[in-house]
Structures are given as C-alpha cells and as structure tokens.
Design a protein around this motif. Sequence first.
Motif, PDB file in Angstrom:
ATOM      1  N   UNK B 246       0.865  -1.194   0.000  1.00 40.86           N
ATOM      2  CA  UNK B 246       0.000   0.000   0.000  1.00 40.86           C
ATOM      3  C   UNK B 246       0.894   1.234   0.000  1.00 40.86           C
ATOM      4  N   UNK B 247       0.425   2.312  -0.606  1.00 41.30           N
ATOM      5  CA  UNK B 247       1.200   3.549  -0.596  1.00 41.30           C
ATOM      6  C   UNK B 247       1.268   4.078   0.843  1.00 41.30           C
ATOM      7  N   UNK B 248       2.236   4.959   1.113  1.00 44.24           N
ATOM      8  CA  UNK B 248       2.445   5.399   2.504  1.00 44.24           C
ATOM      9  C   UNK B 248       1.262   6.160   3.117  1.00 44.24           C
ATOM     10  N   UNK B 249       0.416   6.770   2.310  1.00 43.82           N
ATOM     11  CA  UNK B 249      -0.732   7.492   2.864  1.00 43.82           C
ATOM     12  C   UNK B 249      -1.866   6.514   3.183  1.00 43.82           C
ATOM     13  N   UNK B 250      -1.926   5.431   2.431  1.00 45.59           N
ATOM     14  CA  UNK B 250      -2.814   4.307   2.753  1.00 45.59           C
ATOM     15  C   UNK B 250      -4.290   4.685   2.837  1.00 45.59           C
ATOM     16  N   UNK B 251      -4.778   5.381   1.819  1.00 45.59           N
ATOM     17  CA  UNK B 251      -6.222   5.659   1.763  1.00 45.59           C
ATOM     18  C   UNK B 251      -6.999   4.442   1.268  1.00 45.59           C
ATOM     19  N   UNK B 252      -6.324   3.575   0.545  1.00 43.23           N
ATOM     20  CA  UNK B 252      -7.032   2.430  -0.037  1.00 43.23           C
ATOM     21  C   UNK B 252      -6.890   1.222   0.878  1.00 43.23           C
ATOM     22  N   UNK B 253      -8.006   0.566   1.141  1.00 43.57           N
ATOM     23  CA  UNK B 253      -8.000  -0.457   2.185  1.00 43.57           C
ATOM     24  C   UNK B 253      -7.327  -1.758   1.759  1.00 43.57           C
ATOM     25  N   UNK B 254      -6.970  -2.546   2.728  1.00 46.79           N
ATOM     26  CA  UNK B 254      -6.452  -3.895   2.495  1.00 46.79           C
ATOM     27  C   UNK B 254      -6.461  -4.637   3.820  1.00 46.79           C
ATOM     28  N   UNK B 255      -6.701  -5.923   3.723  1.00 47.18           N
ATOM     29  CA  UNK B 255      -6.602  -6.766   4.909  1.00 47.18           C
ATOM     30  C   UNK B 255      -5.974  -8.087   4.465  1.00 47.18           C
ATOM     31  N   UNK B 256      -5.141  -8.634   5.328  1.00 46.29           N
ATOM     32  CA  UNK B 256      -4.465  -9.895   5.021  1.00 46.29           C
ATOM     33  C   UNK B 256      -4.834 -10.891   6.104  1.00 46.29           C
ATOM     34  N   UNK B 257      -4.992 -12.138   5.709  1.00 46.51           N
ATOM     35  CA  UNK B 257      -5.228 -13.194   6.683  1.00 46.51           C
ATOM     36  C   UNK B 257      -4.363 -14.388   6.309  1.00 46.51           C
ATOM     37  N   UNK B 258      -3.883 -15.086   7.327  1.00 44.40           N
ATOM     38  CA  UNK B 258      -2.994 -16.212   7.055  1.00 44.40           C
ATOM     39  C   UNK B 258      -3.318 -17.372   7.977  1.00 44.40           C
ATOM     40  N   UNK B 259      -3.371 -18.561   7.400  1.00 43.64           N
ATOM     41  CA  UNK B 259      -3.477 -19.795   8.183  1.00 43.64           C
ATOM     42  C   UNK B 259      -2.336 -20.714   7.733  1.00 43.64           C
ATOM     43  N   UNK B 260      -2.287 -21.919   8.272  1.00 47.13           N
ATOM     44  CA  UNK B 260      -1.273 -22.885   7.823  1.00 47.13           C
ATOM     45  C   UNK B 260      -1.532 -23.322   6.389  1.00 47.13           C
ATOM     46  N   UNK B 261      -2.762 -23.113   5.914  1.00 44.54           N
ATOM     47  CA  UNK B 261      -3.160 -23.599   4.594  1.00 44.54           C
ATOM     48  C   UNK B 261      -3.055 -22.560   3.496  1.00 44.54           C
ATOM     49  N   UNK B 262      -3.244 -21.282   3.854  1.00 48.55           N
ATOM     50  CA  UNK B 262      -3.318 -20.254   2.826  1.00 48.55           C
ATOM     51  C   UNK B 262      -2.986 -18.873   3.365  1.00 48.55           C
ATOM     52  N   UNK B 263      -2.688 -17.967   2.419  1.00 49.36           N
ATOM     53  CA  UNK B 263      -2.605 -16.534   2.716  1.00 49.36           C
ATOM     54  C   UNK B 263      -3.623 -15.860   1.805  1.00 49.36           C
ATOM     55  N   UNK B 264      -4.423 -14.983   2.353  1.00 55.38           N
ATOM     56  CA  UNK B 264      -5.415 -14.291   1.527  1.00 55.38           C
ATOM     57  C   UNK B 264      -5.319 -12.797   1.771  1.00 55.38           C
ATOM     58  N   UNK B 265      -5.514 -12.016   0.719  1.00 54.75           N
ATOM     59  CA  UNK B 265      -5.623 -10.566   0.902  1.00 54.75           C
ATOM     60  C   UNK B 265      -6.861 -10.097   0.175  1.00 54.75           C
ATOM     61  N   UNK B 266      -7.426  -9.034   0.695  1.00 52.10           N
ATOM     62  CA  UNK B 266      -8.582  -8.459   0.030  1.00 52.10           C
ATOM     63  C   UNK B 266      -8.736  -7.006   0.447  1.00 52.10           C
ATOM     64  N   UNK B 267      -9.556  -6.285  -0.311  1.00 60.50           N
ATOM     65  CA  UNK B 267      -9.877  -4.920   0.080  1.00 60.50           C
ATOM     66  C   UNK B 267     -10.639  -4.907   1.391  1.00 60.50           C
ATOM     67  N   UNK B 268     -11.460  -5.917   1.600  1.00 59.90           N
ATOM     68  CA  UNK B 268     -12.290  -5.966   2.811  1.00 59.90           C
ATOM     69  C   UNK B 268     -12.318  -7.384   3.362  1.00 59.90           C
ATOM     70  N   UNK B 269     -12.530  -7.465   4.657  1.00 61.91           N
ATOM     71  CA  UNK B 269     -12.521  -8.768   5.320  1.00 61.91           C
ATOM     72  C   UNK B 269     -13.631  -9.685   4.820  1.00 61.91           C
ATOM     73  N   UNK B 270     -14.760  -9.135   4.415  1.00 65.06           N
ATOM     74  CA  UNK B 270     -15.891 -10.013   4.080  1.00 65.06           C
ATOM     75  C   UNK B 270     -15.547 -10.986   2.957  1.00 65.06           C
ATOM     76  N   UNK B 271     -14.565 -10.643   2.104  1.00 64.83           N
ATOM     77  CA  UNK B 271     -14.140 -11.576   1.059  1.00 64.83           C
ATOM     78  C   UNK B 271     -13.359 -12.743   1.655  1.00 64.83           C
ATOM     79  N   UNK B 272     -12.650 -12.482   2.732  1.00 63.33           N
ATOM     80  CA  UNK B 272     -11.818 -13.515   3.358  1.00 63.33           C
ATOM     81  C   UNK B 272     -12.665 -14.416   4.250  1.00 63.33           C
ATOM     82  N   UNK B 273     -13.753 -13.849   4.763  1.00 60.97           N
ATOM     83  CA  UNK B 273     -14.628 -14.558   5.707  1.00 60.97           C
ATOM     84  C   UNK B 273     -15.154 -15.883   5.147  1.00 60.97           C
ATOM     85  N   UNK B 274     -15.158 -16.008   3.825  1.00 63.33           N
ATOM     86  CA  UNK B 274     -15.736 -17.212   3.228  1.00 63.33           C
ATOM     87  C   UNK B 274     -14.735 -18.363   3.123  1.00 63.33           C
ATOM     88  N   UNK B 275     -13.493 -18.143   3.482  1.00 60.41           N
ATOM     89  CA  UNK B 275     -12.468 -19.175   3.282  1.00 60.41           C
ATOM     90  C   UNK B 275     -12.490 -20.215   4.401  1.00 60.41           C
TER      91      UNK B 275
END
Lengths: 226, 302
Positions: B246-275
């Motif tokens: 993300x750029x240093x001002x960070x106006x654009x969102x991002x969230x990362x999640x990691x388990x032993x099985x996968x790494x996921x990133x998305x603009x919003x958590x609701x996309x990751x919630x389905x994994x």
Amino acid sequence: MTQNTEFDLTKHTVRELNAALHAAEEGSFTVLNTGGAHALACGLNAPLEVTLKGHAGYYAGGMNKEASVVVEGNVGTGCAENIMSGVVRVMGDASQSLGASGHGGLVVCEGSASARAGISMKGVDIVVGGDVGHMSGFMAQAGRLVVLGDAGADLGDSIYEAEIFVRGDVVSLGADCEQKPMDPAHVDALGALLRQAGLDADPASFTRYGSARTLYNFHIDNAGEG
Amino acid sequence: MCGIVGLFLKSEALRPELGRLTALMLHEMRDRGPDSAGFAVYDAPEEVTKITCLSTTGDTDWRAIDADLERHLDAEVTTTVVEDHAILRTSGDGSAARKRIIEIAPCVTVLSVGRSIELFKGIGDPDDVAERFGLAGRSGAHAIAHTRMATESAVTTAGSHPFSTGADTCLVHNGSLSNHNRLREALETRGESFQTENDSEVAAGYMSWRMREGDDLRAAVEHALRDLDGFFTFAIGVRDGFAVVRDPIACKPAVIAETDEWVAMSSEFRAIDKLPGVAHAEIWEPQPGRIYTWSHANRAAA
C-alpha cells in the motif's frame, strides 16, 4: 432479566437487523455470523446492549446514541464514526478512522487501530489498548484520545482542543501538536477514563499532547508555505 | 473504488479448490467494482509458453494469428479459444510472440505471457465474468482478481484488471496514479509497450521493467514505492508467489489473513470470511508503505 434477541445474518439482512434495533427501546441483542458486513448496529438511539459475535465491516456502531455495542472481533473503516453517546467496544483491531468526528460517548478498541484514529473528533473519548496509525487525532476538536501503545507519524496534526495521551512512542507529532505537562488533575482524570474503559494501565505513565495554538489565527509567515 | 482479492495456497491439497475459493472472494467484492472484473490464475509451469489474448472486436481470426506466429517464431503454436479470449501455446519465444501479435492484430490485446499464468477479464458483473471463464473450476497455486469501478479510463475489457506486461507477472490496483503519463513515456523509451491508456497498466509495466533489469519481486516493489506517485493498494502476482503493498498514505483499504493452509488478501474482510478455517486465521491490516511477499519456494512472510 432482560430478554436477549438473536439475529443470525445468514438468515436476516443487515437492513432487517438495523430496523429491529431502531424499533427497540430496550433489551439485549446478539448478532451471529457477522461476516465482516458493513453498517452493523448503526444509528442506534436507545439504551440497548448489542453484541456482534465476529468481525464487522465499515461503520460498525456508527452514529451511536445511548446504546452499548460490543464487537467480538475486528472492525473495518469508520467504526463508531460520529458517535453521540453510549459505548462502542471493539475486542479486536480496528481499521482506519476509528471514532471519526465522534461527539460524545466512549469508544474502546482493545487491540490496535490503524491510520486516522479520532480524526476530527468533537468530544468523544477514544481509548486504544494497542497502537494507532499515522495521522491519528488529525483536526481533533474536543474529547480525549488515549493510546496504551505507540502512535504513528503526524499525531495530532492541526489539533484543536482535544487531548491526546500516549503511553508508548510517538513516531512524530503533526503540525501544531506539542507535548503538554501532565498535572495531577490530568493523571486523575485519565485514571478514571482508563477504569471506565476497563483497560489496565498506570495513568502516570502517559505523555499528554495538545494544541500549540499557533494555527488558530492567520499569521503572515504561514502564507505561501508548502 | 475497486475490489482486490488474492489467494496464495500453502497447502497442495487445496490446489484443486483455488478457483472456487477465488470466485467466492470475488463475489464479495462485486459492489466495490461492478463495471468489470478479471482474474489471473497461476498453475504449475507448463513446458510451453502460454499467451492469453483478448479479441476486442469479438471476430478475431485466431487461426490466421496462429499461422502467422508459427511462421514468425518458427515454432508450433496451438490455440484454445475461450469466449472472446484465446490461449496460444508455443515453445517459441513468448515476448517475441507478444510483440508480433500487437504488431499484426490491432484488435487483439495480449493479456498475459508466461508458463504459469492464465488471465481472463470482461466487463459487467464480476460473477458473470467468473462464470464465463470458468474460474470456479480452475486449479492452481495462487490467484489474484479484481473488480473495477472505473475512474481514470474507460470501461472496456482491455482496461480491466489484472494487467500483465511481463512473463508471468501481473498486477491489480485499487487507487489511482498521478504520474502515469510521464512514467508511461519513460517506460516506452526503455522498451515497454502498452496497450491501453490505463494508469494501472503503467504500474504493471513498471514492475516488468524492474524485473527485467534484474530486480526480484521485493526489490521491484521497493522501486515502485519510490517512483509511483498516487494512491494504491497493489496485489502483484509472479510465477512463484505474490506481493501486497500500500502507498504510505494508505487511503485504499487492504486486509491480510494467514493460516497454515493459505494466505489471503482483500480490500475488505468479508471476502476472506468465506475461506475454510478463517476462524483460526491471523488477520491484520498491512502497514502503509510496507512490502509483504510470499513465495512457494520460500514460504515466509517478509
């Protein structure tokens, strides 16, 4: 004992949830399968107790009045934005603009909050158990922002009369924000707020920041800068 | 506003599920980007180079292009047509093939070149785009995808993300760049060729240029942080992994999640919630200006 109403968001829409919360005058509500949905428990206007059992998206507990909203998870952008009164408690982390423009009440984030926490706050008390990101307390007008961890760059930029208390390190202070003396009265008041927030920290270990008030009036030396 | 998703599988057992899980994530980002969508899937490298192309007019004579390329590359080319896309496989030089197609077929956009990557995009509802190109049925090691709400250039299929200009490299972008015109000119003098007016394509071209100059993924992103001006959250795919910045001002969102099985990133958590297994994931918001990379060869977040 107050009756508890359950809302499962795999069975109800966010709109149905918020409509039911707006119609209620009292009671406790538990929301299941929050799934990171936006605008959960927004615009409440009565002394309800609402628990979101999971992560919430943007604007969770936004515009809250009187209600107590607990999020058992993380929240997205703008949690408790424009809160008027009541309490919004986040048990996980918060994304940016936590408690933005809040007029009153209490916002507690037990984890960390990212950029712009308390931006343009107007009287709300915000207590963050972890760190806050850059530009926190930007243009903060009234209220208190308390950070038990560290604060990112440009803390309190263009701050008005809000107070900021940080226990850890501050990367840098923003324009017109300066360190202030921590008098016994400040320690007492901060101690009371920490107790209210349910977070354990020695109020005497905090540093207080506020406005240097050099931007309040037009000053010819500031013209043409930047 | 746009929506980004990226999914990197640590578990080999999940690879047949990559497309299905990516489609679930993409679905959640529909309302961040209803104009168009696209996805890039990275599967095990093939022996041959795959060139994914888009027919912008819909009536491209793929057989003629196939035949021309065989002559030009002096190598066999096989073409598989999928809707308005075609995948050309060849043992010949992939970048020469890309250049040739751009030269001889003005109505064709070369979407990707590489031994791993296949890239599809289309305008309209992201779910329809995923359906049309069979995203849910695709297997692979990692994928990035994008839903677009157009701001800087027109809504066209060619202007949809992801953008790729180098071998097995592609990028999705939420944000807008302010110095893309000057940067495009500078990159063109260094041999990059662009097919759209889109600012994000310039960022993809920039990454490809840096990596051609010898940067690894991390070094290329470090240079990008210095040279790209504007707002961005990027997810960048390469053959062996992906990066998030993300750029240093960070106006654009991002969230990362990691388990032993996968790494996921998305603009919003609701996309990751389905994994699967998300309840046990470590979840965090990427710090502004910090580079996060994962590779299958070296599975450590840096």
